[in-house]
Motif scaffolding. Structure first.
Motif, PDB file in Angstrom:
ATOM      1  N   LEU A  63       0.811  -1.208   0.000  1.00 49.52           N
ATOM      2  CA  LEU A  63       0.000   0.000   0.000  1.00 49.52           C
ATOM      3  C   LEU A  63       0.851   1.268   0.000  1.00 49.52           C
ATOM      4  CD1 LEU A  63      -2.895  -0.994   2.439  1.00 49.52           C
ATOM      5  CD2 LEU A  63      -2.985  -0.770  -0.051  1.00 49.52           C
ATOM      6  N   ALA A  64       2.101   1.159   0.402  1.00 53.21           N
ATOM      7  CA  ALA A  64       2.986   2.326   0.356  1.00 53.21           C
ATOM      8  C   ALA A  64       3.308   2.725  -1.076  1.00 53.21           C
ATOM      9  CB  ALA A  64       4.273   2.040   1.126  1.00 53.21           C
ATOM     10  N   GLN A  65       3.092   1.797  -2.022  1.00 48.72           N
ATOM     11  CA  GLN A  65       3.366   2.059  -3.434  1.00 48.72           C
ATOM     12  C   GLN A  65       2.077   2.293  -4.221  1.00 48.72           C
ATOM     13  OE1 GLN A  65       6.261   2.623  -4.773  1.00 48.72           O
ATOM     14  NE2 GLN A  65       7.394   2.196  -2.896  1.00 48.72           N
ATOM     15  N   CYS A  66       1.013   2.707  -3.541  1.00 47.34           N
ATOM     16  CA  CYS A  66      -0.265   3.008  -4.188  1.00 47.34           C
ATOM     17  C   CYS A  66      -0.512   4.517  -4.149  1.00 47.34           C
ATOM     18  CB  CYS A  66      -1.417   2.303  -3.474  1.00 47.34           C
ATOM     19  SG  CYS A  66      -1.260   0.509  -3.395  1.00 47.34           S
ATOM     20  N   ARG A  67      -1.440   4.961  -4.973  1.00 47.97           N
ATOM     21  CA  ARG A  67      -1.909   6.341  -4.923  1.00 47.97           C
ATOM     22  C   ARG A  67      -3.430   6.324  -4.940  1.00 47.97           C
ATOM     23  NH1 ARG A  67       2.498   6.598  -3.743  1.00 47.97           N
ATOM     24  NH2 ARG A  67       4.152   8.034  -4.376  1.00 47.97           N
ATOM     25  N   GLN A  68      -4.033   7.351  -4.402  1.00 45.92           N
ATOM     26  CA  GLN A  68      -5.491   7.435  -4.379  1.00 45.92           C
ATOM     27  C   GLN A  68      -5.965   8.381  -5.462  1.00 45.92           C
ATOM     28  OE1 GLN A  68      -7.235   8.711  -0.671  1.00 45.92           O
ATOM     29  NE2 GLN A  68      -9.118   7.607  -1.081  1.00 45.92           N
TER      30      GLN A  68
ATOM     31  N   MET B  12      -7.959   3.197  -4.992  1.00 48.28           N
ATOM     32  CA  MET B  12      -6.521   3.036  -4.874  1.00 48.28           C
ATOM     33  C   MET B  12      -5.969   2.626  -6.235  1.00 48.28           C
ATOM     34  SD  MET B  12      -5.966   3.894  -1.821  1.00 48.28           S
ATOM     35  CE  MET B  12      -4.213   3.500  -1.746  1.00 48.28           C
ATOM     36  N   LEU B  13      -4.910   3.290  -6.656  1.00 48.24           N
ATOM     37  CA  LEU B  13      -4.294   3.016  -7.950  1.00 48.24           C
ATOM     38  C   LEU B  13      -2.995   2.244  -7.752  1.00 48.24           C
ATOM     39  CD1 LEU B  13      -4.699   6.532  -9.613  1.00 48.24           C
ATOM     40  CD2 LEU B  13      -6.234   4.560  -9.806  1.00 48.24           C
ATOM     41  N   PHE B  14      -2.817   1.194  -8.556  1.00 46.80           N
ATOM     42  CA  PHE B  14      -1.600   0.401  -8.521  1.00 46.80           C
ATOM     43  C   PHE B  14      -0.961   0.401  -9.909  1.00 46.80           C
ATOM     44  CE2 PHE B  14      -4.882  -2.129  -6.100  1.00 46.80           C
ATOM     45  CZ  PHE B  14      -4.594  -1.572  -4.856  1.00 46.80           C
ATOM     46  N   ALA B  15       0.335   0.537  -9.958  1.00 43.98           N
ATOM     47  CA  ALA B  15       1.068   0.285 -11.202  1.00 43.98           C
ATOM     48  C   ALA B  15       1.402  -1.199 -11.219  1.00 43.98           C
ATOM     49  CB  ALA B  15       2.337   1.126 -11.262  1.00 43.98           C
TER      50      ALA B  15
ATOM     51  N   MET C  77       2.512  -8.531 -11.353  1.00 44.84           N
ATOM     52  CA  MET C  77       3.241  -8.025 -10.195  1.00 44.84           C
ATOM     53  C   MET C  77       3.117  -6.519 -10.099  1.00 44.84           C
ATOM     54  SD  MET C  77       7.151  -8.715  -8.980  1.00 44.84           S
ATOM     55  CE  MET C  77       7.651  -8.334  -7.281  1.00 44.84           C
ATOM     56  N   GLN C  78       3.012  -6.035  -8.868  1.00 49.22           N
ATOM     57  CA  GLN C  78       2.970  -4.596  -8.643  1.00 49.22           C
ATOM     58  C   GLN C  78       4.343  -3.985  -8.898  1.00 49.22           C
ATOM     59  OE1 GLN C  78       2.107  -3.365  -4.625  1.00 49.22           O
ATOM     60  NE2 GLN C  78       1.526  -1.295  -5.225  1.00 49.22           N
ATOM     61  N   LEU C  79       4.328  -2.772  -9.450  1.00 51.00           N
ATOM     62  CA  LEU C  79       5.540  -2.004  -9.683  1.00 51.00           C
ATOM     63  C   LEU C  79       5.587  -0.838  -8.702  1.00 51.00           C
ATOM     64  CD1 LEU C  79       5.250  -1.712 -13.579  1.00 51.00           C
ATOM     65  CD2 LEU C  79       6.591  -3.399 -12.291  1.00 51.00           C
ATOM     66  N   PRO C  80       6.772  -0.306  -8.430  1.00 47.46           N
ATOM     67  CA  PRO C  80       6.829   0.935  -7.647  1.00 47.46           C
ATOM     68  C   PRO C  80       6.027   2.029  -8.344  1.00 47.46           C
ATOM     69  CG  PRO C  80       9.018  -0.034  -7.885  1.00 47.46           C
ATOM     70  CD  PRO C  80       8.115  -0.804  -8.798  1.00 47.46           C
ATOM     71  N   TRP C  81       5.301   2.847  -7.575  1.00 50.39           N
ATOM     72  CA  TRP C  81       4.482   3.880  -8.202  1.00 50.39           C
ATOM     73  C   TRP C  81       5.334   4.846  -9.009  1.00 50.39           C
ATOM     74  CZ3 TRP C  81      -0.187   4.330  -9.789  1.00 50.39           C
ATOM     75  CH2 TRP C  81      -0.634   5.573 -10.236  1.00 50.39           C
ATOM     76  N   ALA C  82       6.594   4.985  -8.666  1.00 53.90           N
ATOM     77  CA  ALA C  82       7.475   5.895  -9.392  1.00 53.90           C
ATOM     78  C   ALA C  82       7.545   5.556 -10.872  1.00 53.90           C
ATOM     79  CB  ALA C  82       8.879   5.870  -8.779  1.00 53.90           C
ATOM     80  N   VAL C  83       7.326   4.291 -11.221  1.00 47.01           N
ATOM     81  CA  VAL C  83       7.356   3.880 -12.627  1.00 47.01           C
ATOM     82  C   VAL C  83       6.214   4.539 -13.399  1.00 47.01           C
ATOM     83  CG1 VAL C  83       7.244   1.907 -14.210  1.00 47.01           C
ATOM     84  CG2 VAL C  83       8.454   1.686 -12.034  1.00 47.01           C
ATOM     85  N   ALA C  84       5.084   4.750 -12.737  1.00 46.98           N
ATOM     86  CA  ALA C  84       3.892   5.307 -13.409  1.00 46.98           C
ATOM     87  C   ALA C  84       3.713   6.796 -13.170  1.00 46.98           C
ATOM     88  CB  ALA C  84       2.641   4.578 -12.929  1.00 46.98           C
ATOM     89  N   GLU C  85       4.381   7.332 -12.176  1.00 44.76           N
ATOM     90  CA  GLU C  85       4.047   8.681 -11.697  1.00 44.76           C
ATOM     91  C   GLU C  85       4.081   9.746 -12.788  1.00 44.76           C
ATOM     92  OE1 GLU C  85       4.705  11.124  -7.617  1.00 44.76           O
ATOM     93  OE2 GLU C  85       6.317   9.810  -8.292  1.00 44.76           O
ATOM     94  N   SER C  86       5.112   9.743 -13.621  1.00 45.57           N
ATOM     95  CA  SER C  86       5.223  10.778 -14.640  1.00 45.57           C
ATOM     96  C   SER C  86       4.272  10.561 -15.808  1.00 45.57           C
ATOM     97  CB  SER C  86       6.667  10.866 -15.153  1.00 45.57           C
ATOM     98  OG  SER C  86       7.038   9.663 -15.814  1.00 45.57           O
ATOM     99  N   ALA C  87       3.650   9.355 -15.876  1.00 44.73           N
ATOM    100  CA  ALA C  87       2.753   9.045 -16.996  1.00 44.73           C
ATOM    101  C   ALA C  87       1.290   9.221 -16.642  1.00 44.73           C
ATOM    102  CB  ALA C  87       2.999   7.597 -17.460  1.00 44.73           C
ATOM    103  N   VAL C  88       0.983   9.393 -15.365  1.00 49.52           N
ATOM    104  CA  VAL C  88      -0.406   9.480 -14.908  1.00 49.52           C
ATOM    105  C   VAL C  88      -0.695  10.891 -14.420  1.00 49.52           C
ATOM    106  CG1 VAL C  88      -2.128   8.628 -13.282  1.00 49.52           C
ATOM    107  CG2 VAL C  88      -0.465   7.048 -14.277  1.00 49.52           C
ATOM    108  N   THR C  89      -1.749  11.478 -14.948  1.00 49.10           N
ATOM    109  CA  THR C  89      -2.237  12.758 -14.455  1.00 49.10           C
ATOM    110  C   THR C  89      -3.515  12.520 -13.680  1.00 49.10           C
ATOM    111  OG1 THR C  89      -1.348  13.879 -16.411  1.00 49.10           O
ATOM    112  CG2 THR C  89      -2.981  15.072 -15.121  1.00 49.10           C
ATOM    113  N   LEU C  90      -3.484  12.782 -12.379  1.00 50.96           N
ATOM    114  CA  LEU C  90      -4.635  12.485 -11.514  1.00 50.96           C
ATOM    115  C   LEU C  90      -5.678  13.602 -11.568  1.00 50.96           C
ATOM    116  CD1 LEU C  90      -2.794  10.991  -8.410  1.00 50.96           C
ATOM    117  CD2 LEU C  90      -3.896   9.780 -10.292  1.00 50.96           C
TER     118      LEU C  90
END
Length: 218
Positions: free
Chosen positions: A179-184, A190-193, A205-218
């Motif tokens: 859950l530390a690697q999720c975003r709301q 809850m969003l998972f990469a 498998m779950q990826l670190p959120w950092a992998v998706a962070e620059s590609a996702v606009t919340l």
């Protein structure tokens, strides 16, 4: 919400080249250690299978795999050799298990231009309510049965019935999560990469959120 597929794919490939991805690469492919273990198991099993009538054919196949070192030659499942066999996706949590480490999520492998992240989040929220509250609507019976089959099974993925799919080819994913690697999302999900093996099944498998962070606009 918006997802930049091109950016997501690039950050995923960059992550695979980083030493921090070792755990993910081991999970999504056959590491050297797993190949060694496979070879040892085959070496032990082959003689026992050969002396049985029904298992003799499989025993000789296992013996040939040992002699030819086949587990070390087959790179078809290796993510290092075939990264295109896997796809990074954004998954939306439906339910989180009591251990806070496993859950059920909703995702799709379609290009982001063909679906709406907000719509997926909305459906995930509706499915979460259906799971907890139930429904008397016969149209919900099939999806409700899928949701209530909630014992975690590694790598399990199931197609959403057409009645609730909204044409987005949605998948129910059994996920192991940090859950530390999720975003709301703004809609509360809850969003998972995640990384999924392409096709009808395979590693997830779950990826670190950092992998998706620059590609996702919340």
């Amino acid at each position: 919400m918006r997802l930049d597929d091109v950016r997501f794919r690039q950050t995923w490939l960059d992550f695979l080249r980083h030493p921090a991805s070792q755990e993910v690469r081991n999970e999504l492919g056959l590491s050297f250690g797993m190949r060694c273990l496979t070879w040892i198991v085959l070496m032990i099993a082959a003689p026992f299978l050969i002396i049985t009538i029904r298992g003799a054919r499989e025993g000789f196949r296992a013996l040939w795999s040992v002699i030819s070192f086949e587990p070390f030659r087959d790179n078809s499942d290796s993510i290092e050799h075939n990264p295109d066999a896997f796809q990074p996706v954004i998954a939306h949590g439906i339910i989180i298990g009591p251990d806070r480490k496993h859950g059920l999520a909703l995702s799709t492998m379609k290009p982001s231009s063909e679906y709406s992240l907000d719509r997926v989040a909305l459906i995930a929220t509706q499915l979460g309510k259906l799971y907890s509250q139930g429904s008397n609507d016969p149209r919900d019976a099939e999806i409700y049965a899928l949701l209530r089959d909630d014992n975690y099974r590694p790598y399990r993925r199931r197609k959403i019935p057409a009645s609730h799919d909204a044409g987005m080819e949605l998948l129910l994913l059994d996920v192991e999560i940090d859950l530390a690697q999720c975003r709301q999302s703004l809609l509360g999900t809850m969003l998972f990469a995640m990384a999924l093996k392409k096709g009808d099944g395979g590693a997830t498998m779950q990826l670190p959120w950092a992998v998706a962070e620059s590609a996702v606009t919340l």
